[in-house]
Design an enzyme around this catalytic site. Structure first.
Site, PDB file in Angstrom:
ATOM      1  N   LYS A  53       2.062  -0.952  -4.925  1.00 33.65           N
ATOM      2  CA  LYS A  53       0.984  -0.118  -4.352  1.00 33.65           C
ATOM      3  C   LYS A  53      -0.422  -0.456  -4.841  1.00 33.65           C
ATOM      4  O   LYS A  53      -1.343   0.347  -4.709  1.00 33.65           O
ATOM      5  CB  LYS A  53       1.247   1.393  -4.568  1.00 33.65           C
ATOM      6  CG  LYS A  53       2.633   1.871  -4.234  1.00 33.65           C
ATOM      7  CD  LYS A  53       3.250   1.262  -3.022  1.00 33.65           C
ATOM      8  CE  LYS A  53       2.706   1.713  -1.707  1.00 33.65           C
ATOM      9  NZ  LYS A  53       3.400   1.001  -0.583  1.00 33.65           N
ATOM     10  N   HIS A 113       6.487  -8.238  -7.292  1.00 33.87           N
ATOM     11  CA  HIS A 113       6.056  -7.125  -8.146  1.00 33.87           C
ATOM     12  C   HIS A 113       6.562  -7.326  -9.581  1.00 33.87           C
ATOM     13  O   HIS A 113       6.521  -6.391 -10.379  1.00 33.87           O
ATOM     14  CB  HIS A 113       6.621  -5.800  -7.633  1.00 33.87           C
ATOM     15  CG  HIS A 113       6.032  -5.322  -6.341  1.00 33.87           C
ATOM     16  ND1 HIS A 113       4.689  -5.388  -6.065  1.00 33.87           N
ATOM     17  CD2 HIS A 113       6.610  -4.742  -5.248  1.00 33.87           C
ATOM     18  CE1 HIS A 113       4.465  -4.871  -4.858  1.00 33.87           C
ATOM     19  NE2 HIS A 113       5.609  -4.491  -4.343  1.00 33.87           N
ATOM     20  N   SER A 143      -0.039   6.798  -4.415  1.00 31.49           N
ATOM     21  CA  SER A 143       0.454   5.909  -3.360  1.00 31.49           C
ATOM     22  C   SER A 143       1.962   5.667  -3.517  1.00 31.49           C
ATOM     23  O   SER A 143       2.715   5.673  -2.537  1.00 31.49           O
ATOM     24  CB  SER A 143      -0.320   4.588  -3.409  1.00 31.49           C
ATOM     25  OG  SER A 143       0.040   3.764  -2.350  1.00 31.49           O
TER      26      SER A 143
HETATM   27  S1  PPS Z   1       3.609  -2.483  -1.659  1.00 29.49           S
HETATM   28  O1  PPS Z   1       4.619  -1.675  -0.924  1.00 29.49           O
HETATM   29  O2  PPS Z   1       3.762  -2.310  -3.107  1.00 29.49           O
HETATM   30  O3  PPS Z   1       3.596  -3.873  -1.276  1.00 29.49           O
HETATM   31  O4  PPS Z   1       2.226  -1.793  -1.263  1.00 29.49           O
HETATM   32  P1  PPS Z   1       0.776  -2.438  -1.444  1.00 29.49           P
HETATM   33  O5  PPS Z   1       0.452  -3.247  -0.261  1.00 29.49           O
HETATM   34  O6  PPS Z   1       0.635  -3.060  -2.789  1.00 29.49           O
HETATM   35  O7  PPS Z   1      -0.139  -1.134  -1.490  1.00 29.49           O
HETATM   36  C1  PPS Z   1      -0.292  -0.267  -0.417  1.00 29.49           C
HETATM   37  C2  PPS Z   1      -1.586   0.473  -0.643  1.00 29.49           C
HETATM   38  O8  PPS Z   1      -2.690  -0.405  -0.311  1.00 29.49           O
HETATM   39  C3  PPS Z   1      -3.430   0.193   0.724  1.00 29.49           C
HETATM   40  N1  PPS Z   1      -3.998  -0.847   1.602  1.00 29.49           N
HETATM   41  C4  PPS Z   1      -5.312  -1.083   1.707  1.00 29.49           C
HETATM   42  N2  PPS Z   1      -6.379  -0.530   1.091  1.00 29.49           N
HETATM   43  C5  PPS Z   1      -7.606  -0.980   1.448  1.00 29.49           C
HETATM   44  N3  PPS Z   1      -7.812  -1.934   2.377  1.00 29.49           N
HETATM   45  C6  PPS Z   1      -6.784  -2.521   3.020  1.00 29.49           C
HETATM   46  N4  PPS Z   1      -6.999  -3.453   3.936  1.00 29.49           N
HETATM   47  C7  PPS Z   1      -5.464  -2.099   2.689  1.00 29.49           C
HETATM   48  N5  PPS Z   1      -4.227  -2.447   3.118  1.00 29.49           N
HETATM   49  C8  PPS Z   1      -3.349  -1.668   2.438  1.00 29.49           C
HETATM   50  C9  PPS Z   1      -2.450   1.086   1.438  1.00 29.49           C
HETATM   51  O9  PPS Z   1      -3.091   2.018   2.262  1.00 29.49           O
HETATM   52  C10 PPS Z   1      -1.734   1.690   0.237  1.00 29.49           C
HETATM   53  O10 PPS Z   1      -2.560   2.588  -0.492  1.00 29.49           O
HETATM   54  P2  PPS Z   1      -2.631   4.162  -0.229  1.00 29.49           P
HETATM   55  O11 PPS Z   1      -3.445   4.716  -1.359  1.00 29.49           O
HETATM   56  O12 PPS Z   1      -1.233   4.690  -0.222  1.00 29.49           O
HETATM   57  O13 PPS Z   1      -3.327   4.342   1.084  1.00 29.49           O
END
Ligand code: PPS
Length: 300
Positions: A53, A113, A143
């Site tokens: 996340k 991860h 998240s």
């Molecule tokens: S995972 O399942 O661990 O691979 O998830 P991961 O991609 O690491 O994290 C998901 C969170 O990143 C946010 N996200 C973004 N934030 C800003 N800009 C962009 N483009 C973007 N893409 C993904 C996503 O909304 C999750 O955060 P939260 O706080 O839940 O919204």
């Protein structure tokens, strides 16, 4: 480092995990562990490494778009989980991350991860490049909590208060956030590692994309960089079915109640932490992070 004993494995948030070298990993992934450990890296592999996340999907889309030289048509060739396969991924009836990666032509982009001490040695031997993204512990907690509700391979998080408590102790899949970010930070000069922060990417995505380009030794015109900034913005990615995981069946990821692309901001923790939870968290955080010069912003 967190210490685990057998009793804690009864904790609900650790259901369906097993301890691998002291780190809770999905029991499914652990079944495939030898294949992960023996993974054969290539010098031109680029790894996106994160605690869950922290912005994995965002960084993955950015790096893939860089490799497609800003050709958005090309970026839409496949889903993000096929373009940037998840190294330790294993669920029933699907090809494993290792299998998908082994069949990919170079240059491969790899998602993981894993804490640094569990990374396959071959990545270091081959001097593959790793982009590590770190995100502040509070937003990750929120998240990760919502993610537990929608991803079927993870246990139900239970009430927020108890989830937060377990998360602070590292009793979740991939273990302690603190150990993860510290482990990668401490070794960042030992290997080919670019350590970036989600909050910096939110504040100034172009600046952070430029850092990635420099690290990857890729020249790119300002026009294309601008295009990448736009294509990888939260709004664009949320509406892009090749990036928002909407292509996954509901029995793997059910986005009915919460989207994978949930909020995408820095500071959402303020909408979820109570004053008391915040105080307890800060106190524990200070204790766990006092031995390292690594600082996060919890808002921008
Ligand atoms: S995972 O399942 O661990 O691979 O998830 P991961 O991609 O690491 O994290 C998901 C969170 O990143 C946010 N996200 C973004 N934030 C800003 N800009 C962009 N483009 C973007 N893409 C993904 C996503 O909304 C999750 O955060 P939260 O706080 O839940 O919204």
């Amino acid at each position: 480092m967190s210490h685990f004993n057998k009793d804690i494995m009864d904790i609900p948030t650790l259901k369906a995990t097993v301890l691998l070298h002291g780190i809770p990993i999905s029991a499914e992934s652990a079944e495939n562990w030898e294949r992960v450990t023996d993974f054969q890296a290539r010098p031109d592999d680029v790894i996106i490494a994160t605690y869950p996340k922290a912005g994995t999907t965002w960084a993955s889309e950015i790096v893939d778009t860089i490799y497609c030289e800003g050709n958005l048509e090309k970026c839409r060739r496949d889903t993000i989980y096929n373009r940037v396969p998840f190294l330790e991924f294993k669920i029933p009836d699907m090809p494993t991350g290792v299998e998908i990666l082994e069949g990919k032509p170079s240059p491969r982009l790899v998602k993981t991860h894993l804490p640094i001490q569990l990374m396959p040695e071959s990545f270091w031997d081959k001097k593959s490049k790793v982009i590590y993204i770190a995100r502040n512990a509070k937003d990750v907690a929120v998240s990760y909590y919502f993610f537990h509700k929608i991803v079927k391979a993870l246990p139900d998080p239970g009430p927020w208060d108890s989830f937060l408590d377990n998360y602070m102790k590292g009793y979740v899949c991939y273990g302690s956030w603190h150990d993860h970010v510290k482990g990668w930070w401490e070794k960042r000069y030992d290997h080919n590692i670019l350590y970036l922060f989600y909050e910096d990417m939110k504040e100034n995505p172009k600046r952070e994309i430029r850092k990635m380009l420099h690290f990857l030794e890729i020249d790119m015109s300002e026009d294309i960089v601008e295009k990448i900034v736009h294509h990888t913005s939260f709004e664009e990615m949320k509406n892009n079915d090749m990036a928002n995981y909407k292509t996954l069946p509901k029995d793997i990821l059910d986005q009915t109640t919460t989207n994978f692309m949930r909020k995408g901001i820095a500071g959402d923790w303020k909408n979820h932490f109570t004053v008391a939870q915040n105080e307890t968290f800060d106190e524990d955080y200070k204790r766990q992070m006092s031995d390292i010069d690594l600082h996060f912003r919890t808002e921008i």
